[in-house]
Design a protein around this motif. Structure first.
Motif, short mmCIF file in Angstrom:
data_model
loop_
_atom_site.label_atom_id
_atom_site.label_comp_id
_atom_site.label_asym_id
_atom_site.label_seq_id
_atom_site.Cartn_x
_atom_site.Cartn_y
_atom_site.Cartn_z
N THR A 81 0.83 -1.21 0.00
CA THR A 81 0.00 0.00 0.00
C THR A 81 0.86 1.26 0.00
OG1 THR A 81 -1.75 -1.16 1.21
CG2 THR A 81 -1.80 1.25 1.26
N HIS A 82 1.92 1.26 0.79
CA HIS A 82 2.74 2.46 0.96
C HIS A 82 4.10 2.24 0.29
CE1 HIS A 82 -0.36 3.79 3.70
NE2 HIS A 82 -0.18 2.72 4.46
N THR A 83 4.10 2.38 -1.01
CA THR A 83 5.30 2.03 -1.79
C THR A 83 6.41 3.08 -1.71
OG1 THR A 83 4.24 3.02 -3.73
CG2 THR A 83 3.98 0.63 -3.41
N GLY A 84 6.10 4.25 -1.19
CA GLY A 84 7.13 5.29 -1.11
C GLY A 84 8.03 5.16 0.10
N VAL A 85 7.67 4.27 1.05
CA VAL A 85 8.48 4.06 2.25
C VAL A 85 8.84 2.59 2.34
CG1 VAL A 85 7.45 6.00 3.49
CG2 VAL A 85 6.42 3.71 3.68
N GLU A 86 9.77 2.27 3.22
CA GLU A 86 10.14 0.88 3.44
C GLU A 86 9.54 0.41 4.76
OE1 GLU A 86 14.00 -2.11 3.23
OE2 GLU A 86 14.30 0.06 3.18
N ILE A 87 9.08 -0.85 4.76
CA ILE A 87 8.43 -1.43 5.93
C ILE A 87 9.32 -2.51 6.52
CG2 ILE A 87 6.40 -2.66 6.79
CD1 ILE A 87 5.70 0.11 5.82
N ALA A 88 9.37 -2.57 7.84
CA ALA A 88 9.99 -3.70 8.54
C ALA A 88 9.09 -4.06 9.71
CB ALA A 88 11.39 -3.33 9.04
N TRP A 89 9.27 -5.26 10.27
CA TRP A 89 8.47 -5.66 11.43
C TRP A 89 9.38 -6.19 12.52
CZ3 TRP A 89 3.95 -3.71 10.31
CH2 TRP A 89 2.98 -3.72 11.31
N ASN A 90 9.23 -5.62 13.70
CA ASN A 90 10.10 -5.91 14.84
C ASN A 90 9.20 -6.14 16.07
OD1 ASN A 90 12.03 -3.72 16.98
ND2 ASN A 90 12.31 -5.92 16.75
N PRO A 91 8.62 -7.36 16.18
CA PRO A 91 7.63 -7.60 17.24
C PRO A 91 8.21 -7.42 18.63
CG PRO A 91 8.34 -9.65 16.23
CD PRO A 91 8.89 -8.56 15.39
N GLU A 92 7.33 -7.00 19.55
CA GLU A 92 7.74 -6.84 20.95
C GLU A 92 7.37 -8.08 21.74
OE1 GLU A 92 5.53 -6.60 23.59
OE2 GLU A 92 3.64 -6.52 22.48
N PHE A 93 8.13 -8.31 22.82
CA PHE A 93 7.88 -9.45 23.70
C PHE A 93 7.93 -8.99 25.16
CE2 PHE A 93 9.89 -10.99 19.83
CZ PHE A 93 9.00 -11.96 19.40
N LEU A 94 7.15 -7.94 25.46
CA LEU A 94 7.21 -7.34 26.78
C LEU A 94 6.30 -8.07 27.77
CD1 LEU A 94 7.08 -3.53 25.96
CD2 LEU A 94 9.03 -5.09 25.94
N ARG A 95 6.82 -8.25 28.98
CA ARG A 95 6.02 -8.73 30.09
C ARG A 95 5.69 -7.54 30.97
NH1 ARG A 95 10.21 -12.26 32.92
NH2 ARG A 95 11.48 -10.52 32.16
N GLU A 96 4.40 -7.33 31.23
CA GLU A 96 4.04 -6.21 32.10
C GLU A 96 4.68 -6.44 33.48
OE1 GLU A 96 0.19 -4.52 32.17
OE2 GLU A 96 -0.33 -5.28 30.18
N GLY A 97 5.28 -5.37 33.99
CA GLY A 97 6.04 -5.45 35.22
C GLY A 97 7.53 -5.62 34.98
N PHE A 98 7.89 -6.01 33.76
CA PHE A 98 9.30 -6.20 33.40
C PHE A 98 9.60 -5.59 32.03
CE2 PHE A 98 7.95 -9.67 36.12
CZ PHE A 98 8.94 -9.70 37.09
N ALA A 99 8.80 -4.61 31.62
CA ALA A 99 8.88 -4.10 30.25
C ALA A 99 10.21 -3.41 29.97
CB ALA A 99 7.72 -3.15 29.98
N VAL A 100 10.72 -2.66 30.93
CA VAL A 100 12.01 -1.98 30.71
C VAL A 100 13.12 -3.01 30.55
CG1 VAL A 100 13.73 -0.48 31.77
CG2 VAL A 100 11.31 0.15 31.85
N GLU A 101 13.16 -3.98 31.44
CA GLU A 101 14.16 -5.06 31.35
C GLU A 101 14.04 -5.79 30.02
OE1 GLU A 101 17.13 -7.84 32.58
OE2 GLU A 101 16.55 -5.89 33.41
N ASP A 102 12.82 -6.07 29.59
CA ASP A 102 12.63 -6.83 28.36
C ASP A 102 13.00 -6.01 27.11
OD1 ASP A 102 11.78 -8.99 29.80
OD2 ASP A 102 9.64 -8.61 29.50
N THR A 103 12.99 -4.69 27.21
CA THR A 103 13.39 -3.86 26.08
C THR A 103 14.90 -3.66 26.04
OG1 THR A 103 11.28 -2.67 26.21
CG2 THR A 103 13.03 -1.64 24.91
N LEU A 104 15.49 -3.41 27.19
CA LEU A 104 16.92 -3.14 27.24
C LEU A 104 17.76 -4.42 27.21
CD1 LEU A 104 17.00 -0.30 29.91
CD2 LEU A 104 17.07 -0.07 27.42
N ARG A 105 17.21 -5.51 27.75
CA ARG A 105 17.94 -6.77 27.80
C ARG A 105 17.02 -7.91 27.37
NH1 ARG A 105 20.09 -3.37 31.40
NH2 ARG A 105 18.22 -3.44 32.69
N PRO A 106 16.56 -7.88 26.13
CA PRO A 106 15.61 -8.91 25.66
C PRO A 106 16.30 -10.26 25.48
CG PRO A 106 16.31 -7.54 23.82
CD PRO A 106 16.90 -6.93 25.06
#
Length: 434
Positions: free
Chosen positions: A134-159
């Motif tokens: 649909t959006h041919t003028g930009v590039e798309i990538a997908w980077n799913p998250e795996f956050l656990r509520e209560g540990f979201a910062v840890e899971d982002t910085l040290r996944p």
């Protein structure tokens, strides 16, 4: 690098603050001006450990800012992360993609030719390719998250892993640059095509939900046979092919991810002509555990709860969170209230959210306050504060010492020794009673 984060709810606010913590300049974007103002002032509109400190530090330094302008974001960023919600549709089990579609369209409208737009939301397989077409003028990538509520910062910085769904070497190079400190610390990187990257997240959530419902199904069998599901779980958990995590029987899972994600996954599989019917049974087992707690409450109150004073310990769907979405605790509390019980709820963090969503329930100022005069206590969110309650002291507060452990974390023998009638899902009553 200069990054933007589109959508500043739970996922987006966490990602933005953590990207600033990694050393990037970050601009968060949201259509809600009140949310933008709160975040810019360093205030987190939900409970998540460590995040308030990160947000305050990086908004104060100027490394992290927030805006309502997509145009400003397009001019600012090299890489744009899109972190908007995908709730369940009102007319089906499928995911509602209106926010994803709107965010990508708004960003693509202003973004420079070839800009990298990175989806992090949990979406049905095929979404990334559709957006790329649909959006041919930009590039798309997908980077799913795996956050656990209560540990979201840890899971982002040290996944435990990074999954990069990419369509070009350039996209991989940019994302590896974004996550260079994380990768340098030894985090494994899995590169994949779009459908595989999308499926990793939905498959992970489906597996976790299945494991929880499996042990809860075993709890049902134990209840029918006199077995003890806690001992069963310990025994099978020693097998490293199975593992001990997610094998605690109880009232089941809730929250804003697992319930909607397994339903959306099964729905999408149906559209593709693939049957994932077992996920519907996973969902059904999970809901039956709530039914069982309601049944136990009625049994312990002599066959019905009309007029009974019931204390519910817990409102959030899990500890270290104020998230009440699809909360088993509040679902049970509301059902008992409809049956005529006088229900009082206490939770260390989720009281405000619970009051807004369930105004007819009663609310206490503390766990002890909730227990005063209760005919029955239901332990439905496994906060440490509840595990640390002294059974002897608690008995002096209630009208009748009866408790249902809906999370399998209390020591039944200790509570029984203090004079409590103790029941837990999938476990015999202390003393050998059914």
């Amino acid at each position: 690098m200069r990054l933007t984060v589109i959508g500043t709810g739970y996922l987006g606010a966490t990602h933005a603050a953590c990207m600033a913590e990694l050393g990037h300049e970050v601009l968060g974007v949201d259509v809600d001006p009140d949310k933008v103002a709160a975040l810019q002032a360093g205030r987190v509109p939900f409970h998540e450990p460590v995040l308030p400190e990160l947000l305050a530090r990086h908004t104060a330094s100027g490394r992290l800012r927030f805006t309502t302008s997509y145009e400003e974001a397009a001019a600012f960023g090299e890489v744009h992360f899109l972190c908007v919600g995908t709730p369940q549709r009102k007319d089906s089990e499928g995911a509602d993609l209106r926010y994803v579609d709107s965010a990508f369209a708004s960003m693509a409208r202003y973004a420079a030719e070839g800009a990298l737009l990175v989806g992090k939301s949990t979406v049905p397989v095929g979404t990334a390719q559709r957006l790329a077409d649909t959006h041919t003028g930009v590039e798309i990538a997908w980077n799913p998250e795996f956050l656990r509520e209560g540990f979201a910062v840890e899971d982002t910085l040290r996944p435990d892993r990074l999954v990069l769904g990419i369509g070009s070497e350039r996209a991989e190079t940019l994302l590896r640059a974004v996550y260079a400190p994380v990768i340098g610390a030894g985090t494994p990187v899995v590169t994949a095509d779009f459908p595989t990257a999308e499926l990793v997240k939905t498959a992970a959530n489906a597996f976790l939900a299945t494991k929880i419902s499996f042990i809860n199904a075993m709890a049902e069998v134990c209840e029918a046979t006199g077995g003890d599901v806690s001992v069963l779980a310990e025994a099978i958990g020693h097998d490293d092919r199975i593992g001990k995590k997610f094998l605690r029987a109880g009232v089941g899972f809730g929250g804003g991810c697992l319930p909607k994600d397994i339903r959306a996954f099964a729905h999408r599989a149906d559209e593709l002509g693939v049957s994932l019917a077992f996920l519907r049974e996973v969902d059904a087992i999970n809901m039956r555990r709530r039914d069982r707690v309601v049944e136990l409450a009625r049994e312990l109150c002599g066959g019905g709860v009309l007029g009974a004073r019931i204390a519910v310990l817990g409102a959030a769907f899990k500890p270290d969170s104020d998230d009440i979405r699809d909360s088993p605790a509040l679902n049970v509390a509301a059902r008992l209230r409809l049956d005529g019980a006088d229900v009082t709820v206490y939770d260390p963090e989720a009281m405000d959210n619970a009051r807004k969503a369930f105004p007819l329930l009663g609310y206490a100022l503390s766990a002890e306050d909730a227990l005063r005069g209760a005919d029955l206590v239901l332990h439905l969110t496994e906060w440490p504060q509840f595990r640390e309650l002294a059974p002897e002291r608690a008995r002096t507060l209630v009208s009748r010492p009866r408790i249902v452990d809906g999370r399998g974390t209390l020591d039944g023998a200790t509570w029984a020794a203090a004079g409590w009638e103790f029941r837990a899902l999938g476990r015999p009553a202390p003393g050998g009673e059914g």
